[in-house]
Design a protein around this motif. Structure first.
Motif, PDB file in Angstrom:
ATOM      1  N   ASP A 164       0.904  -1.314   0.032  1.00 54.95           N
ATOM      2  CA  ASP A 164      -0.035  -0.094  -0.060  1.00 54.95           C
ATOM      3  C   ASP A 164       0.851   1.095   0.056  1.00 54.95           C
ATOM      4  O   ASP A 164       2.228   1.203   0.283  1.00 54.95           O
ATOM      5  N   GLU A 167      -2.503   3.383   2.970  1.00 57.32           N
ATOM      6  CA  GLU A 167      -3.629   2.296   3.148  1.00 57.32           C
ATOM      7  C   GLU A 167      -4.557   2.335   1.812  1.00 57.32           C
ATOM      8  O   GLU A 167      -5.416   1.700   1.671  1.00 57.32           O
ATOM      9  N   ARG A 170      -3.855  -1.547  -1.765  1.00 54.58           N
ATOM     10  CA  ARG A 170      -3.857  -3.286  -1.255  1.00 54.58           C
ATOM     11  C   ARG A 170      -4.477  -3.856  -2.161  1.00 54.58           C
ATOM     12  O   ARG A 170      -4.266  -5.211  -2.412  1.00 54.58           O
TER      13      ARG A 170
END
Length: 184
Positions: A164, A167, A170
């Motif tokens: 990532d 975040e 991913r």
């Protein structure tokens, strides 16, 4: 998420590995692991969060019983490793006398992983080995003995398949190089 959607936003500059290439390589690694651990119980230790995809697909590819546990460690500040390792989530499993295979998404500097190997070896396992999908040989600062390597890659910031940035990315099914404008 499909890579084409992210590429349309110009976030990825170079696709590295397709979903098919990743799955093929994980299957090859699984065959090696099965042969090497034949007749021995095996505990897979995934390193959260990045190794979730690798752990899921590698463990499903194995044609044998394995136990799975998770550990979360952190040494990153932004896009660079700080070198200071913190345990965010420890194992639930006693390692005494166990054959342990650490499953990683990527080996960058090797600093976190060398610390993790030393930490796990201090818990009395029969053996500790490493399997990683990606390794950046040019970025290594600490030598790490890795038994199973999916792919060696250039020293670039990559995302997808568990990897990532902030975040995001991913859940890409493939792996690509992240455009510098995204993280600079």
């Amino acid at each position: 998420m499909d890579t084409e959607r992210v590429e349309a936003d110009l976030d990825l500059t170079q696709p590295l590995f397709s979903e098919e290439q990743i799955q093929t390589r994980l299957a090859e690694m699984a065959r090696q692991i099965e042969a090497d651990y034949e007749g021995r119980d095996l505990l897979l230790v995934g390193v959260l969060k990045g190794a979730v995809m690798v752990m899921a697909d590698l463990s499903r590819e194995l044609d044998r019983h394995v136990e799975i546990d998770w550990m979360a460690v952190s040494s990153y500040a932004g896009t660079k490793s700080s070198g200071v390792v913190r345990i965010l989530k420890d194992l639930d499993t006693d390692l005494d006398g166990r054959h342990v295979l650490i499953v990683e998404d990527i080996i960058d500097t090797g600093l976190t992983l060398s610390w993790l190997v030393a930490n796990l070896k201090s818990r009395g396992p029969a053996s500790v080995e490493i399997a990683t999908l990606l390794r950046k040989p040019e970025a290594l600062e600490m030598p790490v003995d890795v038994k199973y390597v999916g792919f060696d890659i250039p020293n670039a910031f990559v995302v997808g398949y568990g990897l990532d940035y902030d975040e995001k990315y991913r859940n890409l099914r493939s792996i690509g190089t992240l455009a510098e404008h995204v993280y600079s």
